[in-house]
Design a protein around this motif. Structure first.
Motif, PDB file in Angstrom:
ATOM      1  N   THR A  19      23.795 141.504  16.738  1.00 31.27           N
ATOM      2  CA  THR A  19      24.357 140.916  18.248  1.00 31.27           C
ATOM      3  C   THR A  19      24.895 139.779  18.367  1.00 31.27           C
ATOM      4  OG1 THR A  19      21.871 140.072  18.613  1.00 31.27           O
ATOM      5  CG2 THR A  19      22.115 142.542  19.081  1.00 31.27           C
ATOM      6  N   ASN A  41      15.859 137.574  12.713  1.00 30.82           N
ATOM      7  CA  ASN A  41      15.869 136.886  14.066  1.00 30.82           C
ATOM      8  C   ASN A  41      16.377 135.596  13.951  1.00 30.82           C
ATOM      9  OD1 ASN A  41      14.558 138.833  15.325  1.00 30.82           O
ATOM     10  ND2 ASN A  41      12.633 138.070  15.179  1.00 30.82           N
ATOM     11  N   LEU A  80      15.647 140.509  22.966  1.00 26.89           N
ATOM     12  CA  LEU A  80      15.504 140.574  21.493  1.00 26.89           C
ATOM     13  C   LEU A  80      14.026 141.456  21.246  1.00 26.89           C
ATOM     14  CD1 LEU A  80      15.461 137.680  19.157  1.00 26.89           C
ATOM     15  CD2 LEU A  80      13.515 139.259  19.162  1.00 26.89           C
ATOM     16  N   ARG A 118      21.349 148.341  25.476  1.00 25.42           N
ATOM     17  CA  ARG A 118      20.586 148.340  24.249  1.00 25.42           C
ATOM     18  C   ARG A 118      20.409 149.824  23.655  1.00 25.42           C
ATOM     19  NH1 ARG A 118      17.535 144.449  27.460  1.00 25.42           N
ATOM     20  NH2 ARG A 118      16.025 146.192  27.790  1.00 25.42           N
ATOM     21  N   ASN A 121      19.138 139.809  15.129  1.00 24.15           N
ATOM     22  CA  ASN A 121      19.316 139.418  16.506  1.00 24.15           C
ATOM     23  C   ASN A 121      19.582 138.153  16.767  1.00 24.15           C
ATOM     24  OD1 ASN A 121      17.761 141.652  18.155  1.00 24.15           O
ATOM     25  ND2 ASN A 121      16.088 141.187  16.636  1.00 24.15           N
ATOM     26  N   THR A 136      14.258 145.092  19.506  1.00 26.00           N
ATOM     27  CA  THR A 136      13.696 145.464  18.122  1.00 26.00           C
ATOM     28  C   THR A 136      12.695 146.527  18.312  1.00 26.00           C
ATOM     29  OG1 THR A 136      13.604 143.175  17.489  1.00 26.00           O
ATOM     30  CG2 THR A 136      11.827 144.276  16.660  1.00 26.00           C
TER      31      THR A 136
END
Length: 301
Positions: free
Chosen positions: A18, A155, A124, A76, A95, A128
């Protein structure tokens, strides 16, 4: 990326990145493609994504550009759905999308603070939540009944997740939250063969700083800063000095590479060198000393 280690290292593997239209996200996508992995890049700027895919995969067989807003649930869901439809699996989720609101907490509108958390934390987590079930179904069962090699979630946090600066607490607090979420996820997903890693960049030369400046201008200029106006100049001066030591996006892409290819990845990766130094000082110095080092000073013209 080194071959024959684990996760995203073959043409049968795929990953989502992303915030991939520039900076760290773009650098990560390049390294993943160089390793032969299938890469799904996601961001709002479609033309940037298409250009990136054309650069790293001229044949157009191993990349997929998906334009959308990470804060929008439908976007998403579409991202995860088309990634699985195209490549059959998701071995890595990076992320990286981020938003940078700065300014005195007293002066930042609550809706701006919420927007900061929406992008850096809630979206985020939401993405996930969509990817984890996919990875769980991919995991191979080991002899102990737990999963193995289901995938990795990386992350992108920040040194700011450990060191809060005056005038930057709105942004820094989102990265503090991400530290807790990442550490909790690591334990929750490990039995299912899903690794979770936090990468903490320091100052990196990207467009993010310029965008953050534009977003924060409302409360860092003119009457927006109110009684904090005499201190804004010092804040800006410090930022300019710190940016002189900034690294490049590939410095962080290399850390993501390590996190995705190591057989036993670390819980946290920090870089470049100045980030490691700042985190060491945070560990070494008492709170009062850090407060003194980070204190606001009136700017004298």
């Amino acid at each position: 990326m080194p071959k024959n280690k684990t996760v995203i290292v073959t043409g049968a593997s795929s990953g989502i990145v992303t915030g991939a239209s520039s900076g760290i996200g773009g650098a990560v996508a390049r390294r993943m493609a160089q390793a032969g992995a299938n890469v799904v890049v996601f961001a709002r700027r479609a033309e940037r994504l298409e250009a990136l895919c054309a650069e790293i995969d001229p044949a157009g067989t191993r990349t997929l550009a998906v334009a959308g807003d990470v804060n929008v649930a439908i976007d998403r869901e579409r991202l995860v759905r088309v990634a699985v439809e195209r490549f059959g699996r998701i071995d890595a989720l990076v992320n990286n999308a981020g938003y940078g609101q700065r300014g005195p907490i007293e002066r930042i509108p609550l809706e701006a603070l919420r927007a900061n958390f929406e992008t850096n934390v809630f979206s985020l987590v939401a993405l996930t939540q969509l990817v984890a079930p996919v990875m769980r179904t991919q995991a191979r069962l080991g002899k102990d009944g737990t999963g193995k090699d289901g995938g990795r979630i990386i992350n992108i946090g920040s040194v700011a997740g450990r060191i809060t600066r005056p005038m930057s607490a709105a942004y820094d607090s989102t990265k503090f939250a991400l530290e807790g979420i990442t550490d909790g996820l690591r334990g929750e997903l490990k039995p299912f063969g899903i690794g979770v890693v936090l990468v903490r960049p320091g100052f990196i030369r990207t467009e993010f700083g310029q965008v953050a400046d534009a977003v924060s201008n409302r409360v860092l200029s003119g009457d927006g800063a109110g009684p904090y106006a005499p201190y804004v100049g010092d804040f800006q001066t410090k930022r300019v000095k710190l940016r002189r030591m900034a690294g490049v996006p590939d410095d962080i892409a290399r850390l993501v590479e390590k996190a995705l290819t190591a057989r036993r990845p670390r819980a946290h990766y920090n870089g470049p060198a100045h980030a490691k130094l700042f985190l060491f000082l945070k560990w070494l110095l008492p709170v009062r000393a850090m407060d003194w080092a980070l204190r606001m000073k009136r700017h004298v013209k």
